[in-house]
Design a protein around this motif. Sequence first.
Motif, PDB file in Angstrom:
ATOM      1  N   PHE A 160      66.907 -32.147  49.531  1.00  0.00           N
ATOM      2  CA  PHE A 160      67.180 -32.054  50.470  1.00  0.00           C
ATOM      3  C   PHE A 160      67.603 -33.592  51.400  1.00  0.00           C
ATOM      4  N   LEU A 161      68.657 -33.797  51.853  1.00  0.00           N
ATOM      5  CA  LEU A 161      69.876 -35.120  52.013  1.00  0.00           C
ATOM      6  C   LEU A 161      69.279 -35.193  53.666  1.00  0.00           C
ATOM      7  N   GLU A 162      69.871 -34.290  54.363  1.00  0.00           N
ATOM      8  CA  GLU A 162      70.171 -34.067  56.218  1.00  0.00           C
ATOM      9  C   GLU A 162      68.968 -32.846  56.765  1.00  0.00           C
ATOM     10  N   LEU A 163      68.550 -33.338  57.573  1.00  0.00           N
ATOM     11  CA  LEU A 163      67.978 -31.633  58.257  1.00  0.00           C
ATOM     12  C   LEU A 163      68.324 -31.719  59.533  1.00  0.00           C
ATOM     13  N   SER A 164      68.302 -30.733  59.742  1.00  0.00           N
ATOM     14  CA  SER A 164      68.364 -30.151  61.354  1.00  0.00           C
ATOM     15  C   SER A 164      68.333 -28.701  61.715  1.00  0.00           C
ATOM     16  N   ALA A 165      68.037 -28.379  62.876  1.00  0.00           N
ATOM     17  CA  ALA A 165      68.356 -27.141  63.170  1.00  0.00           C
ATOM     18  C   ALA A 165      69.728 -26.480  63.087  1.00  0.00           C
ATOM     19  N   SER A 166      70.895 -27.468  63.410  1.00  0.00           N
ATOM     20  CA  SER A 166      72.350 -27.067  62.926  1.00  0.00           C
ATOM     21  C   SER A 166      72.808 -27.679  61.972  1.00  0.00           C
ATOM     22  N   HIS A 167      72.553 -28.503  61.028  1.00  0.00           N
ATOM     23  CA  HIS A 167      73.716 -28.708  60.094  1.00  0.00           C
ATOM     24  C   HIS A 167      72.999 -29.285  59.398  1.00  0.00           C
ATOM     25  N   SER A 168      72.683 -28.971  57.726  1.00  0.00           N
ATOM     26  CA  SER A 168      71.485 -29.508  56.943  1.00  0.00           C
ATOM     27  C   SER A 168      72.379 -30.042  55.598  1.00  0.00           C
TER      28      SER A 168
END
Length: 142
Positions: free
Chosen positions: A32-40
């Motif tokens: 996992f490189l980037e994690l958010s509710a709207s863009h991962s």
Amino acid sequence: MTTFPEDLDPTLVERLVSSGGGALAKKMGIEFLELSASHSVATMPVEGNTQVVGLLHGGAHVVLAESLGSVSSAIHAGPGRYAVGIEINASHSRSVTSGIVTATCTALSLGRTLATHEIVIRDEAGTRLSTVRMTNMLLEQR
């Protein structure tokens, strides 16, 4: 290295870090490189995840997509809530036999009880391999 939103539930961060995203994600080499509710964003190696003729297994595409969509939905759910998958569909448009694939997860709808994401998986040249849509139900912890 994974980037987390500053306001992310610390309990979820601890679970993600300590489990590597879960046993299956870890086994498949998902990072996992980037994690958010709207863009991962996450990556996965092709090697070790192929079917009998050497192509990246269609199920591996779905595992990558579901792992990313589930975490994004859990982030949206917030503290004291969790996400459970209720629908997933995948269209595979190209195959790949080596390298690393990258999944980008974009929220389509973030509601109070449902979260729907589109996850696009691409090869190292940026060619779209799969398009996955996933819906999670957001529930209160008991």
